[in-house]
Enzyme design. Structure first.
Site, PDB file in Angstrom:
ATOM      1  N   HIS A 151       5.585  11.570 -18.424  1.00  0.00           N
ATOM      2  CA  HIS A 151       4.827  12.475 -17.546  1.00  0.00           C
ATOM      3  C   HIS A 151       5.602  13.751 -17.239  1.00  0.00           C
ATOM      4  CE1 HIS A 151       1.409   9.784 -16.437  1.00  0.00           C
ATOM      5  NE2 HIS A 151       2.246   8.910 -16.964  1.00  0.00           N
ATOM      6  N   ASP A 354       7.549  21.697 -14.884  1.00  0.00           N
ATOM      7  CA  ASP A 354       6.659  20.591 -14.536  1.00  0.00           C
ATOM      8  C   ASP A 354       6.049  20.054 -15.818  1.00  0.00           C
ATOM      9  OD1 ASP A 354       5.364  18.896 -12.744  1.00  0.00           O
ATOM     10  OD2 ASP A 354       4.723  20.540 -11.457  1.00  0.00           O
TER      11      ASP A 354
HETATM   12  P1  ADQ Z   1       4.176  14.769  -9.831  1.00  0.00           P
HETATM   13  O1  ADQ Z   1       5.480  15.440  -9.987  1.00  0.00           O
HETATM   14  O2  ADQ Z   1       4.060  13.828  -8.709  1.00  0.00           O
HETATM   15  O3  ADQ Z   1       3.744  13.987 -11.147  1.00  0.00           O
HETATM   16  P2  ADQ Z   1       1.607  16.410  -9.815  1.00  0.00           P
HETATM   17  O4  ADQ Z   1       1.120  16.511 -11.194  1.00  0.00           O
HETATM   18  O5  ADQ Z   1       1.425  17.671  -9.060  1.00  0.00           O
HETATM   19  O6  ADQ Z   1       3.125  16.016  -9.653  1.00  0.00           O
HETATM   20  O7  ADQ Z   1       0.769  15.264  -9.146  1.00  0.00           O
HETATM   21  C1  ADQ Z   1       0.841  15.022  -7.807  1.00  0.00           C
HETATM   22  C2  ADQ Z   1      -0.358  14.201  -7.329  1.00  0.00           C
HETATM   23  O8  ADQ Z   1      -0.055  13.776  -6.023  1.00  0.00           O
HETATM   24  C3  ADQ Z   1      -1.625  15.017  -7.270  1.00  0.00           C
HETATM   25  O9  ADQ Z   1      -2.724  14.209  -7.545  1.00  0.00           O
HETATM   26  C4  ADQ Z   1      -1.640  15.516  -5.836  1.00  0.00           C
HETATM   27  O10 ADQ Z   1      -2.931  15.654  -5.293  1.00  0.00           O
HETATM   28  C5  ADQ Z   1      -0.888  14.423  -5.099  1.00  0.00           C
HETATM   29  N1  ADQ Z   1      -0.058  15.052  -4.065  1.00  0.00           N
HETATM   30  C6  ADQ Z   1       0.956  15.906  -4.218  1.00  0.00           C
HETATM   31  N2  ADQ Z   1       1.454  16.281  -3.032  1.00  0.00           N
HETATM   32  C7  ADQ Z   1       0.731  15.648  -2.116  1.00  0.00           C
HETATM   33  C8  ADQ Z   1       0.737  15.636  -0.685  1.00  0.00           C
HETATM   34  N3  ADQ Z   1       1.577  16.361   0.050  1.00  0.00           N
HETATM   35  N4  ADQ Z   1      -0.154  14.851  -0.079  1.00  0.00           N
HETATM   36  C9  ADQ Z   1      -1.020  14.122  -0.794  1.00  0.00           C
HETATM   37  N5  ADQ Z   1      -1.090  14.102  -2.120  1.00  0.00           N
HETATM   38  C10 ADQ Z   1      -0.231  14.850  -2.771  1.00  0.00           C
HETATM   39  C11 ADQ Z   1       4.277  13.728 -12.461  1.00  0.00           C
HETATM   40  C12 ADQ Z   1       4.823  14.950 -13.219  1.00  0.00           C
HETATM   41  C13 ADQ Z   1       3.733  16.002 -13.315  1.00  0.00           C
HETATM   42  C14 ADQ Z   1       2.485  15.406 -13.976  1.00  0.00           C
HETATM   43  C15 ADQ Z   1       2.084  14.128 -13.299  1.00  0.00           C
HETATM   44  C16 ADQ Z   1       0.945  13.418 -14.044  1.00  0.00           C
HETATM   45  O11 ADQ Z   1       5.963  15.471 -12.545  1.00  0.00           O
HETATM   46  O12 ADQ Z   1       4.173  17.115 -14.063  1.00  0.00           O
HETATM   47  O13 ADQ Z   1       1.402  16.316 -13.862  1.00  0.00           O
HETATM   48  O14 ADQ Z   1       3.169  13.224 -13.223  1.00  0.00           O
HETATM   49  O15 ADQ Z   1       1.250  13.219 -15.377  1.00  0.00           O
END
Ligand code: ADQ
Length: 490
Positions: A151, A354
């Site tokens: 990921h 990311d």
């Molecule tokens: P993450 O680094 O966790 O994931 P991201 O892709 O932005 O990052 O996903 C975060 C998820 O958590 C989103 O669904 C978002 O809505 C939720 N989220 C984030 N902050 C939040 C908050 N403060 N409160 C509630 N919900 C929150 C890892 C990789 C990413 C990749 C994903 C999926 O680092 O690059 O996109 O996996 O493959």
């Protein structure tokens, strides 16, 4: 379709709405629609090492011991692999014992998983905590198809080779039948590393031969379920734009991680207010930053830096009626996020690096097509490969991000609508459901592995010696050219 066994570090209740992690969100979405098993760490620390199988929820979990938590989870996973894969070798802590703990946890979890497997199961391992589990399963005689999805980004080969165990890891990657990466740049980096750093070579059909094993590598960008974020027609969610004389909300939603570029984002907003003072009292940056991995030192540093920056900006610009940065250091329920996205004029997603970034896609999906907000997106997020109609920025360039905030707020309605329609087309084509289905279909049909005595007999439980490295190539052209053959993007 055969039963799918997901393996990931954290296992969540698929029905719970507060998940602040992309991996859990993606797997939960799949399991809400299909039968399967989800296997991983319970999230508990327990020196008794109890094994919990909840057949009703199709979830099986193990706790970690305190020492495993320190050395495997906080140590090798989050203080070595996480920073290196995000190209922050400077933040990596290569401590003795970390890798041994990592390999031992992967071995212990593999032994527990074997007792739950049936012959037809397809095993799908997620993310950097369990890179070596396939090799351990193979050593226990498991010949099922095993896929791996990373990921997070795969770094340039020279950064990856800073990990002392990079050759063992190359061999561990080879135990998978199919490896999925988020972006085509990640595929290029991984192939470059395998070819020039790990002595692999490419077969005529595009698969990689690493030692005696063959493995496919594809770019498979993860998506979301856009229907979850569809705007309602509720009058409470009408967007307020600066040009109609109201306050414009700029929204950021991230885990509080040094890869997410939060200090740079705050500085860009500071720059925006100082270069456009007419927007003081009329723009607010709401930053929701979910706490994460607080026991790792680098995370405390970033938290302190952000608190100090928010305090300084609010102190300099704020008054009794208006505070420019609304900083929330907690996880928010997903259904609340939909409203917050929808009522925000600008989505500001500016990670320094990311894998994908699901927030960028969620923000777009939540917009009202008749009056959509504008996405500002870092060129270093995997999502930028797909979402090219966002305002693409360099997150390190504070002035460029500040200018883009201004452009986003001033953007005409027809341009906002046109960009939104184009972004939505991509998001609706590349959904989480399609992503999972396509990966699993590709895994089920990927070429049969070269036979290996240890797989069939389970007798050889020792690691084979790591392959010999070639000297790193001065040019990566060969690897990059080869990438295009493999580069099946869904
Ligand atoms: P993450 O680094 O966790 O994931 P991201 O892709 O932005 O990052 O996903 C975060 C998820 O958590 C989103 O669904 C978002 O809505 C939720 N989220 C984030 N902050 C939040 C908050 N403060 N409160 C509630 N919900 C929150 C890892 C990789 C990413 C990749 C994903 C999926 O680092 O690059 O996109 O996996 O493959």
């Amino acid at each position: 379709m055969n039963r799918v066994v997901f393996v990931s570090n954290r296992v969540a209740d698929p029905n719970k709405s507060t998940h602040a992690g992309g991996v859990t969100v993606a797997i939960s979405d799949y399991l809400n629609e299909h039968a399967g098993l989800w296997f991983g760490w319970s999230g508990n620390i327990d020196n008794e090492r109890s094994f919990e199988v909840n057949r009703h929820l199709s979830v099986a979990t193990l706790p970690l011991t305190e020492s495993e938590y320190l050395n495997y989870y906080l140590g090798y996973s989050n203080s070595v692999l996480w920073p290196v894969f995000h190209n922050r070798v400077d933040l990596a802590r290569f401590e003795e014992g970390y890798f041994d703990a990592y390999a031992a946890v992967n071995r212990r979890f593999a032994s527990a998983l074997v007792s739950l497997l049936t012959p037809g199961d397809i095993i799908w391992v997620h993310d950097y905590h369990f890179i070596t589990i396939a090799q351990e399963l193979r050593a226990l005689g498991v010949s099922n198809k095993i896929g791996f999805f990373l990921h997070i980004p795969f770094p340039p080969s020279q950064s990856f080779m800073a990990v002392p165990e990079y050759l063992q890891l190359a061999q561990d990657f080879a135990a998978y039948d199919l490896i999925g990466l988020q972006a085509t740049s990640d595929v290029a980096n991984m192939i470059d590393f395998l070819l020039h750093g790990a002595g692999a070579h490419m077969l005529p059909d595009g698969r990689m031969k690493i030692g005696h094993r063959e493995c496919s590598i594809v770019s498979a960008p993860v998506g979301i379920d856009p229907s979850y974020f569809k705007p309602s027609l509720s009058p409470n969610t009408i967007k307020n734009y600066v040009d109609s004389g109201h306050i414009a909300r700029i929204i950021g939603v991230d885990r509080l991680d040094y890869t997410k570029g939060l200090p740079q984002k705050f500085r860009a907003f500071d720059h925006f207010l100082s270069s456009h003072p007419e927007y003081c009292n009329r723009a607010i940056l709401t930053q929701i930053a979910a706490p994460t991995r607080e026991s790792v030192e680098a995370y405390n540093d970033i938290r302190k830096e952000l608190e100090s920056l928010a305090g300084s900006i609010n102190g300099r610009y704020g008054d009794l009626e208006w505070v420019p940065i609304h900083y929330i250091n907690r996880t928010t329920a997903r259904e609340r996020l939909v409203d917050v996205y929808r009522s925000s004029a600008v989505g500001l997603v500016t990670p320094l690096r990311d894998g994908m970034n699901l927030v960028a896609k969620e923000y777009v999906a939540a917009q009202d097509p008749a009056n959509p907000g504008v996405l500002i997106l870092s060129r270093f997020a995997g999502a930028a490969e797909q979402l090219s109609d966002a305002l693409i920025v360099n997150p390190y360039n504070v002035e460029e991000v500040s200018t883009s905030i201004y452009s986003a707020i001033k953007m005409s309605l027809p341009e906002r609508q046109q960009r939104h329609a184009s972004l939505m087309k991509n998001i609706e084509t590349h959904t989480a459901a399609n992503w999972a289905q396509n990966f699993l279909t590709a895994l089920a049909t990927t070429g049969a592995q070269a036979e290996n005595g240890s797989e069939r007999t389970g007798k050889n439980r020792r690691r084979a010696p790591a392959p010999k490295a070639k000297a790193p190539s001065s040019s990566s052209t060969r690897g990059l050219a080869a990438t295009s053959q493999l580069n099946r993007t869904w």
